[in-house]
Structures are given as C-alpha cells and as structure tokens.
Design a protein around this motif. Structure first.
Motif, PDB file in Angstrom:
ATOM      1  N   GLY A  34      -1.057   4.995   4.205  1.00 35.51           N
ATOM      2  CA  GLY A  34       0.247   5.811   3.423  1.00 35.51           C
ATOM      3  C   GLY A  34      -0.211   7.046   2.737  1.00 35.51           C
ATOM      4  N   GLU A  35      -1.335   7.031   2.288  1.00 36.18           N
ATOM      5  CA  GLU A  35      -1.998   8.255   1.683  1.00 36.18           C
ATOM      6  C   GLU A  35      -2.230   9.327   2.439  1.00 36.18           C
ATOM      7  OE1 GLU A  35      -3.218   5.244   1.236  1.00 36.18           O
ATOM      8  OE2 GLU A  35      -2.822   4.950  -0.955  1.00 36.18           O
ATOM      9  N   THR A  36      -2.531   9.193   3.898  1.00 39.51           N
ATOM     10  CA  THR A  36      -2.792  10.203   4.712  1.00 39.51           C
ATOM     11  C   THR A  36      -1.277  10.505   5.170  1.00 39.51           C
ATOM     12  OG1 THR A  36      -3.061   8.987   6.659  1.00 39.51           O
ATOM     13  CG2 THR A  36      -5.035   9.604   5.218  1.00 39.51           C
ATOM     14  N   LEU A  37      -0.519   9.743   5.532  1.00 40.19           N
ATOM     15  CA  LEU A  37       0.724  10.175   5.902  1.00 40.19           C
ATOM     16  C   LEU A  37       1.459  10.925   4.672  1.00 40.19           C
ATOM     17  CD1 LEU A  37       3.568   9.853   7.758  1.00 40.19           C
ATOM     18  CD2 LEU A  37       3.957   7.814   6.615  1.00 40.19           C
ATOM     19  N   ALA A  38       1.444  10.728   3.523  1.00 44.67           N
ATOM     20  CA  ALA A  38       1.752  11.578   2.445  1.00 44.67           C
ATOM     21  C   ALA A  38       1.379  12.919   2.315  1.00 44.67           C
ATOM     22  CB  ALA A  38       1.835  10.834   1.199  1.00 44.67           C
ATOM     23  N   SER A  39       0.081  12.936   2.621  1.00 48.34           N
ATOM     24  CA  SER A  39      -0.768  14.145   2.267  1.00 48.34           C
ATOM     25  C   SER A  39      -0.581  15.249   3.579  1.00 48.34           C
ATOM     26  CB  SER A  39      -2.433  13.989   2.276  1.00 48.34           C
ATOM     27  OG  SER A  39      -2.807  13.256   3.461  1.00 48.34           O
ATOM     28  N   SER A  40      -0.124  14.512   4.523  1.00 48.64           N
ATOM     29  CA  SER A  40       0.284  15.555   5.773  1.00 48.64           C
ATOM     30  C   SER A  40       1.430  16.201   5.550  1.00 48.64           C
ATOM     31  CB  SER A  40       0.417  14.612   7.006  1.00 48.64           C
ATOM     32  OG  SER A  40       1.586  13.780   7.092  1.00 48.64           O
ATOM     33  N   ILE A  41       2.494  15.423   4.809  1.00 47.17           N
ATOM     34  CA  ILE A  41       3.562  16.392   4.302  1.00 47.17           C
ATOM     35  C   ILE A  41       3.377  17.215   3.372  1.00 47.17           C
ATOM     36  CG2 ILE A  41       5.908  16.103   3.267  1.00 47.17           C
ATOM     37  CD1 ILE A  41       6.062  13.217   4.145  1.00 47.17           C
ATOM     38  N   ASN A  63       0.848  -1.003  -0.079  1.00 43.79           N
ATOM     39  CA  ASN A  63       0.090  -0.214   0.012  1.00 43.79           C
ATOM     40  C   ASN A  63       1.004   1.243  -0.031  1.00 43.79           C
ATOM     41  OD1 ASN A  63       0.840  -0.456   2.477  1.00 43.79           O
ATOM     42  ND2 ASN A  63      -1.005  -0.092   3.753  1.00 43.79           N
ATOM     43  N   TRP A  64       1.795   1.328  -0.991  1.00 43.19           N
ATOM     44  CA  TRP A  64       2.613   2.449  -1.133  1.00 43.19           C
ATOM     45  C   TRP A  64       2.862   2.362  -2.703  1.00 43.19           C
ATOM     46  CZ3 TRP A  64       4.544  -0.951   1.973  1.00 43.19           C
ATOM     47  CH2 TRP A  64       5.727  -1.997   1.750  1.00 43.19           C
ATOM     48  N   ALA A  65       3.179   3.765  -3.213  1.00 42.81           N
ATOM     49  CA  ALA A  65       2.911   3.882  -4.672  1.00 42.81           C
ATOM     50  C   ALA A  65       4.125   2.980  -5.532  1.00 42.81           C
ATOM     51  CB  ALA A  65       3.283   5.433  -5.042  1.00 42.81           C
ATOM     52  N   SER A  66       5.315   3.061  -4.972  1.00 38.78           N
ATOM     53  CA  SER A  66       6.525   2.436  -5.821  1.00 38.78           C
ATOM     54  C   SER A  66       6.186   1.188  -6.020  1.00 38.78           C
ATOM     55  CB  SER A  66       7.890   2.922  -5.318  1.00 38.78           C
ATOM     56  OG  SER A  66       7.933   2.360  -3.779  1.00 38.78           O
ATOM     57  N   SER A  67       5.976   0.520  -4.778  1.00 40.13           N
ATOM     58  CA  SER A  67       5.536  -1.123  -4.981  1.00 40.13           C
ATOM     59  C   SER A  67       4.266  -1.179  -5.811  1.00 40.13           C
ATOM     60  CB  SER A  67       5.449  -1.474  -3.269  1.00 40.13           C
ATOM     61  OG  SER A  67       4.990  -2.814  -3.533  1.00 40.13           O
ATOM     62  N   ALA A  68       3.145  -0.605  -5.630  1.00 43.58           N
ATOM     63  CA  ALA A  68       2.085  -0.761  -6.566  1.00 43.58           C
ATOM     64  C   ALA A  68       2.417  -0.869  -7.864  1.00 43.58           C
ATOM     65  CB  ALA A  68       1.010   0.101  -6.094  1.00 43.58           C
ATOM     66  N   VAL A  69       3.301   0.190  -8.265  1.00 45.63           N
ATOM     67  CA  VAL A  69       3.682   0.269  -9.576  1.00 45.63           C
ATOM     68  C   VAL A  69       4.502  -1.010 -10.001  1.00 45.63           C
ATOM     69  CG1 VAL A  69       4.749   1.513 -11.568  1.00 45.63           C
ATOM     70  CG2 VAL A  69       3.303   2.837  -9.658  1.00 45.63           C
ATOM     71  N   ILE A  70       5.478  -1.230  -9.403  1.00 45.74           N
ATOM     72  CA  ILE A  70       6.350  -2.241  -9.790  1.00 45.74           C
ATOM     73  C   ILE A  70       5.548  -3.637  -9.827  1.00 45.74           C
ATOM     74  CG2 ILE A  70       7.993  -3.895  -8.533  1.00 45.74           C
ATOM     75  CD1 ILE A  70       9.510  -1.304  -7.589  1.00 45.74           C
ATOM     76  N   THR A  71       4.510  -3.677  -8.958  1.00 46.10           N
ATOM     77  CA  THR A  71       3.464  -5.061  -8.902  1.00 46.10           C
ATOM     78  C   THR A  71       2.776  -5.099 -10.364  1.00 46.10           C
ATOM     79  OG1 THR A  71       3.258  -5.182  -6.739  1.00 46.10           O
ATOM     80  CG2 THR A  71       1.617  -6.018  -8.068  1.00 46.10           C
ATOM     81  N   SER A  72       2.297  -3.717 -10.877  1.00 51.78           N
ATOM     82  CA  SER A  72       1.730  -3.582 -12.048  1.00 51.78           C
ATOM     83  C   SER A  72       2.412  -3.958 -13.242  1.00 51.78           C
ATOM     84  CB  SER A  72       0.959  -2.192 -12.047  1.00 51.78           C
ATOM     85  OG  SER A  72      -0.048  -2.201 -11.299  1.00 51.78           O
ATOM     86  N   ILE A  73       3.753  -3.770 -13.120  1.00 50.75           N
ATOM     87  CA  ILE A  73       4.825  -3.947 -14.365  1.00 50.75           C
ATOM     88  C   ILE A  73       5.154  -5.514 -14.155  1.00 50.75           C
ATOM     89  CG2 ILE A  73       7.095  -3.654 -15.040  1.00 50.75           C
ATOM     90  CD1 ILE A  73       7.188  -1.039 -13.567  1.00 50.75           C
ATOM     91  N   ALA A  74       5.084  -6.040 -13.042  1.00 48.36           N
ATOM     92  CA  ALA A  74       5.646  -7.754 -13.095  1.00 48.36           C
ATOM     93  C   ALA A  74       4.108  -8.212 -13.516  1.00 48.36           C
ATOM     94  CB  ALA A  74       5.841  -7.859 -11.647  1.00 48.36           C
ATOM     95  N   LYS A  75       3.132  -7.787 -13.121  1.00 46.55           N
ATOM     96  CA  LYS A  75       1.842  -8.480 -13.531  1.00 46.55           C
ATOM     97  C   LYS A  75       1.733  -8.500 -14.995  1.00 46.55           C
ATOM     98  CE  LYS A  75      -3.360  -8.300 -12.651  1.00 46.55           C
ATOM     99  NZ  LYS A  75      -3.762  -8.327 -14.041  1.00 46.55           N
ATOM    100  N   PHE A  76       2.040  -7.391 -15.846  1.00 52.38           N
ATOM    101  CA  PHE A  76       1.871  -7.294 -17.074  1.00 52.38           C
ATOM    102  C   PHE A  76       2.922  -8.148 -17.612  1.00 52.38           C
ATOM    103  CE2 PHE A  76       3.033  -5.793 -21.432  1.00 52.38           C
ATOM    104  CZ  PHE A  76       1.663  -5.437 -21.704  1.00 52.38           C
ATOM    105  N   LEU A  77       4.063  -8.248 -17.275  1.00 52.46           N
ATOM    106  CA  LEU A  77       4.885  -8.984 -18.054  1.00 52.46           C
ATOM    107  C   LEU A  77       4.738 -10.547 -17.786  1.00 52.46           C
ATOM    108  CD1 LEU A  77       8.467  -7.261 -16.811  1.00 52.46           C
ATOM    109  CD2 LEU A  77       7.324  -7.230 -19.286  1.00 52.46           C
TER     110      LEU A  77
END
Length: 321
Positions: A178-185, A32-46
């Motif tokens: 993770g989204e609320t942590l990021a948005s607080s910054i 549940n954070w952005a970099s991992s979610a994108v990497i998972t999408s890349i792996a899923k496609f491949l």
C-alpha cells in the motif's frame, strides 16, 4: 506536542495494568493501510487500558484475514473490512462463524479509478472510461493496481480486462505494498506526471491531492462486482465501484467469550471527517500509527468515551475531560 500527547494518554497505563483482570487474550487485525492501522491501535489501547485485555495485533489484509478466520477461527477481531471486495464475508456470516459488529467507517468507503486533476484540466476526456481507452499514452500506458492480498487487486484485474485496458496498451502494474501505491500518486503529482489507478477514501492522499474519479458510464452491478472480487470467479461484464460498507467483524466464539469487548467493538464507529483528521495529523507530524491513535484519544474523548462501559470509563478517567 507529540510528547505531550503520548504522556497524557499513557499516564493511566500503570494503574490500569495493575488493576485489570477481567479480560483474556485478544487478537485483532492490523491491516496494511493507514486508517485501519490507527483504528486498530485505538482499539488496542481501549481494550488493554479500559478492560484489562492482553491484545496482539495481527498484520494482515482483506483476503488473508478472512481465510485465517475461516481456517483457524483467528483473529478474534477484523476491523476496517471493506466487504464489497470480500466475497468470503457473506460465506462466513451465513455459516455463523462471524458477527458484524459495526460500520467502523460510518459514512462508508469510496473506491474507484482516479486521474490527477491537472491531467483532466488539460484533457477533459480522461475523466471518462472512453477517454482512458483512447489515450493510453497520456497516462503512461500503466494502470496502478492494488497489492497481492487486497481484494481490490482481483476486482481490478477483471474490470481492467473487461473494460479493455490491456488491449488498449495498458500495463496492469501490481504494487508490492500500500505504501508504494500511495507514493506513486505523490510522486506523479509532485512532478505533474501521468497516473491512472485504484485508490480509496478516507485517506490523507485524497485530501492532499486533487484527484478525479473516472466515470465508467455504467451502474453498479452486484453480480459482476462480487464475481470480479473473487479470485476463483472470472467476471464477464463490467460494473461501477459502489460506495462501500466498511465493517468490523468479530468471531462468534469471541463474542461469546468476551461480550464486553464485543460490545465495545459494536460501538466503535468513526465519521470520515474524524478519520481524515487523524490521518492528516499523522502525515503532517510524520507520526506513527500509535502516535496518531494517541492524538485521537487525546483530542476526541467525547467520541470514544461513548463507546466504553462505566468500569472502563473509571479506569480511563485521566483521559476523559
């Protein structure tokens, strides 16, 4: 631009789905954070379009993913696992239940406590733990901690206590996501308000906002740190955050069952610059994780084409320039 990228990537979808029959079902974490979610999408496609797998994303985070692997042997693949905050990783490896495939973040991950640059410019002492303890009112009397399920929540719980933040008047605020942590910054930075808390890099926020890492004045202590990360262990001392190895793991059973996919995951490794590039593109274009994955696939074929075998390259040839 987004439509073009999506069309270019999925132009190969029909023929590969029809032709592929070499891989079974695969489960992979979507942390549940952005970099991992994108990497998972890349792996899923491949996996799906190059190897014919049927891939299911499993929403998770560090601690729950390893508990699930220990108890059920699933998911098959856990990617972007920050192992410095995951004591169960060593236990599973020693038990022979998992194999470490790759340093998915080739440069490692940077973790720590951060303060906005504009506060340090006005109050240089806030760049040190002594200044943090002496000036809680300058930081809103609050420490922003990780959500439940993230190993860093446990680490910060012990470190904040052992450094004396609650005694100095700080509330240890556990974010709901993770989204609320990021948005607080972001909210603090846009309004030039106080902020102190945990964050990591690579992440687009750390590129967008100038943050200063707090100097703890101590070295990394592995014994203290690993105990602090474990919810069942109460650390007695303090430790700096190390630059952390960030891994992809696969279960041993899965590696035996799908060796070609295990090889793919062993090859998947991203420099932090590449990760920051697709995260920045995602933020600037208000794109989804899948769209950011397509952006990477369309713009970095020289990177990912080195990860796949010859049969997958043939199926994905429309994307490889």
């Amino acid at each position: 631009m987004r439509n073009y990228l999506m069309g270019a990537a999925f132009a190969v979808l029909a023929p590969t789905v029809a032709a592929a029959d070499t891989c079974g079902d695969v489960t992979i974490t979507e942390m549940n954070w952005a970099s991992s979610a994108v990497i998972t999408s890349i792996a899923k496609f491949l996996m799906e379009e190059g190897y014919g797998c049927s891939v299911t994303k499993v929403p998770s985070s560090t601690t729950p993913s390893l508990v699930s692997v220990a108890e059920t042997g699933k998911p098959d693949i856990v990617t972007e696992l920050w192992i410095n905050g995951a004591p169960a990783y060593n236990e599973l490896q020693e038990a022979g239940k998992i194999l470490t495939s790759a340093d998915v973040l080739a440069d490692g991950g940077l973790e720590g406590w951060w303060v906005p640059r504009y506060l340090v410019d006005e109050h240089p002492e806030l760049a040190t733990i002594e200044g943090i303890l002496a000036n809680p009112e300058l930081l809103g009397n609050r420490f922003h901690n990780c959500p439940d399920g993230w190993a860093c929540k446990n680490t910060n719980a012990d470190l904040t206590k052992n450094f004396g933040l609650p005694d100095a008047g700080y509330e240890i605020f556990v974010h709901g996501s993770g989204e609320t942590l990021a948005s607080s910054i972001g909210a603090a930075y846009e309004n030039k308000e106080p902020w102190l808390g945990y964050y990591w890099s690579p992440d687009p926020l750390m590129a967008k906002y100038d943050m200063v890492e707090v100097d703890f004045g101590v070295e990394y202590n592995e014994e203290v740190f690993l105990c602090a990360a474990n919810a069942d262990c109460e650390a007695d001392g303090v430790s700096a955050w190390p630059v952390g190895p960030v891994k992809t793991i696969v279960t041993t059973d899965f590696a035996d069952r799908e060796p070609a996919i295990a090889d793919l995951m062993a090859n998947m490794s991203f420099s932090n610059d590449v990760v920051l590039d697709f995260l920045n593109w995602m933020e600037e274009n208000k794109a989804s994780y899948d769209e950011a994955a397509v952006y990477f696939l369309s713009s970095q074929s020289d990177v990912w084409s080195a990860w796949i075998d010859d049969a997958a390259k043939e199926k994905l040839s429309a994307l490889i320039k």
